[in-house]
Design a protein around this motif. Sequence first.
Motif, PDB file in Angstrom:
ATOM      1  N   MET A 194       0.827  -1.176   0.000  1.00 34.36           N
ATOM      2  CA  MET A 194       0.000   0.000   0.000  1.00 34.36           C
ATOM      3  C   MET A 194       0.875   1.244   0.000  1.00 34.36           C
ATOM      4  O   MET A 194       1.777   1.373   0.809  1.00 34.36           O
ATOM      5  CB  MET A 194      -0.902  -0.001   1.239  1.00 34.36           C
ATOM      6  N   GLU A 215      -0.888   1.887  11.959  1.00 34.92           N
ATOM      7  CA  GLU A 215       0.336   1.312  11.390  1.00 34.92           C
ATOM      8  C   GLU A 215       1.448   2.334  11.607  1.00 34.92           C
ATOM      9  O   GLU A 215       1.648   3.237  10.794  1.00 34.92           O
ATOM     10  CB  GLU A 215       0.169   0.975   9.905  1.00 34.92           C
ATOM     11  N   GLU A 259      -4.892   0.381   6.524  1.00 31.09           N
ATOM     12  CA  GLU A 259      -6.197   0.025   6.003  1.00 31.09           C
ATOM     13  C   GLU A 259      -6.591  -1.338   6.559  1.00 31.09           C
ATOM     14  O   GLU A 259      -5.753  -2.112   6.991  1.00 31.09           O
ATOM     15  CB  GLU A 259      -6.175  -0.029   4.475  1.00 31.09           C
ATOM     16  N   LYS A 301      -7.413  -5.082   6.096  1.00 29.86           N
ATOM     17  CA  LYS A 301      -6.974  -6.061   5.107  1.00 29.86           C
ATOM     18  C   LYS A 301      -7.771  -7.346   5.276  1.00 29.86           C
ATOM     19  O   LYS A 301      -7.955  -7.825   6.396  1.00 29.86           O
ATOM     20  CB  LYS A 301      -5.481  -6.349   5.279  1.00 29.86           C
ATOM     21  N   LYS A 348      -0.377 -15.028   2.031  1.00 27.09           N
ATOM     22  CA  LYS A 348       0.878 -14.390   1.669  1.00 27.09           C
ATOM     23  C   LYS A 348       0.602 -13.239   0.710  1.00 27.09           C
ATOM     24  O   LYS A 348      -0.359 -13.250  -0.042  1.00 27.09           O
ATOM     25  CB  LYS A 348       1.828 -15.393   1.016  1.00 27.09           C
ATOM     26  N   GLY A 349       1.486 -12.234   0.725  1.00 25.90           N
ATOM     27  CA  GLY A 349       1.310 -11.099  -0.163  1.00 25.90           C
ATOM     28  C   GLY A 349       0.203 -10.187   0.339  1.00 25.90           C
ATOM     29  O   GLY A 349      -0.230 -10.268   1.486  1.00 25.90           O
ATOM     30  N   ASN A 350      -0.293  -9.322  -0.531  1.00 26.05           N
ATOM     31  CA  ASN A 350      -1.327  -8.368  -0.151  1.00 26.05           C
ATOM     32  C   ASN A 350      -2.704  -8.979  -0.312  1.00 26.05           C
ATOM     33  O   ASN A 350      -3.057  -9.491  -1.372  1.00 26.05           O
ATOM     34  CB  ASN A 350      -1.234  -7.106  -1.014  1.00 26.05           C
ATOM     35  N   SER A 351      -3.458  -8.940   0.764  1.00 23.05           N
ATOM     36  CA  SER A 351      -4.853  -9.339   0.694  1.00 23.05           C
ATOM     37  C   SER A 351      -5.665  -8.136   0.219  1.00 23.05           C
ATOM     38  O   SER A 351      -5.109  -7.094  -0.131  1.00 23.05           O
ATOM     39  CB  SER A 351      -5.333  -9.808   2.067  1.00 23.05           C
ATOM     40  N   GLN A 352      -6.986  -8.271   0.201  1.00 22.39           N
ATOM     41  CA  GLN A 352      -7.825  -7.127  -0.147  1.00 22.39           C
ATOM     42  C   GLN A 352      -7.635  -6.027   0.888  1.00 22.39           C
ATOM     43  O   GLN A 352      -7.762  -6.256   2.084  1.00 22.39           O
ATOM     44  CB  GLN A 352      -9.302  -7.542  -0.192  1.00 22.39           C
ATOM     45  N   ASN A 353      -7.303  -4.825   0.423  1.00 20.60           N
ATOM     46  CA  ASN A 353      -7.191  -3.659   1.296  1.00 20.60           C
ATOM     47  C   ASN A 353      -8.439  -2.799   1.117  1.00 20.60           C
ATOM     48  O   ASN A 353      -8.783  -2.441  -0.017  1.00 20.60           O
ATOM     49  CB  ASN A 353      -5.958  -2.821   0.944  1.00 20.60           C
ATOM     50  N   GLN A 406      -8.240  -6.362  -9.356  1.00 24.10           N
ATOM     51  CA  GLN A 406      -8.697  -5.848  -8.063  1.00 24.10           C
ATOM     52  C   GLN A 406     -10.202  -6.012  -7.901  1.00 24.10           C
ATOM     53  O   GLN A 406     -10.678  -6.504  -6.878  1.00 24.10           O
ATOM     54  CB  GLN A 406      -8.318  -4.386  -7.879  1.00 24.10           C
TER      55      GLN A 406
END
Length: 234
Positions: A1, A47, A56, A58, A83-88, A151
């Motif tokens: 992000m 954060e 945000e 997640k 792992k990695g970016n989940s839905q933000n 997305q």
Amino acid sequence: MAEIGYGYGSEFQLLRFLGHHRIEFESIISKNSRFKENLKWLDFPYENHRISMDGEFKGITFLKDRADYPMLQRKWESFWPQKGNSQNWDAVFVHKDEYVLIEAKAHMNEVRTNSNATNKESIRLIQNAFILTKEQFEIKSTNDWSKKYYQLANRLAFLKFMIDNNIKAHLLNIYFLNGYTKRSYENRKTILEDKNVLSQIEWQKTINKQYEYLGIKESEIKNYITSIFVNCKK
């Protein structure tokens, strides 16, 4: 992000309207959706490593105060990669007993995204979630949902997860007009980076392309999505 932009961008504009124009913002939501009153906004998580000191929500973290959260977390881990970016989520509010998940956009480049997953298990989970979502909502598209409009695709899969677990949820897309004029300074001169979307018609053309590519123009899942347009200039 990415870090929040100062004076431009979707995150800045959303926080601006939530902080400085809350009555107007909620009025726009009320006039253009079925969410009319008593919107309970959830506080953003902290954060401390970010410049803003805020982050945000997640994945399903906005559900953490529910008694059934441990069970939901186990189901979520088997449904979507951890792992990695989940839905933000840019913001979340509760209307009656329904969670309304907000996605904010200020320029066209924010709409086009591809999956960056490289782990085989992550790719398998994502593709399986997409297959199940298409089957459940009778979506006929053969286009690769991990490309181009990934997305929005993964948000559709998220809605399926919520529905399957008897949690009311809705995706509220906020499209800003005149929301991206980035100012920088070089040699005592102001340099403007203008990515503004100037009209609702421009946004609507892009929305239509997304829906067509993902094959959801005639799908029931559209009932779980609302688009709202907010002009940042008055």
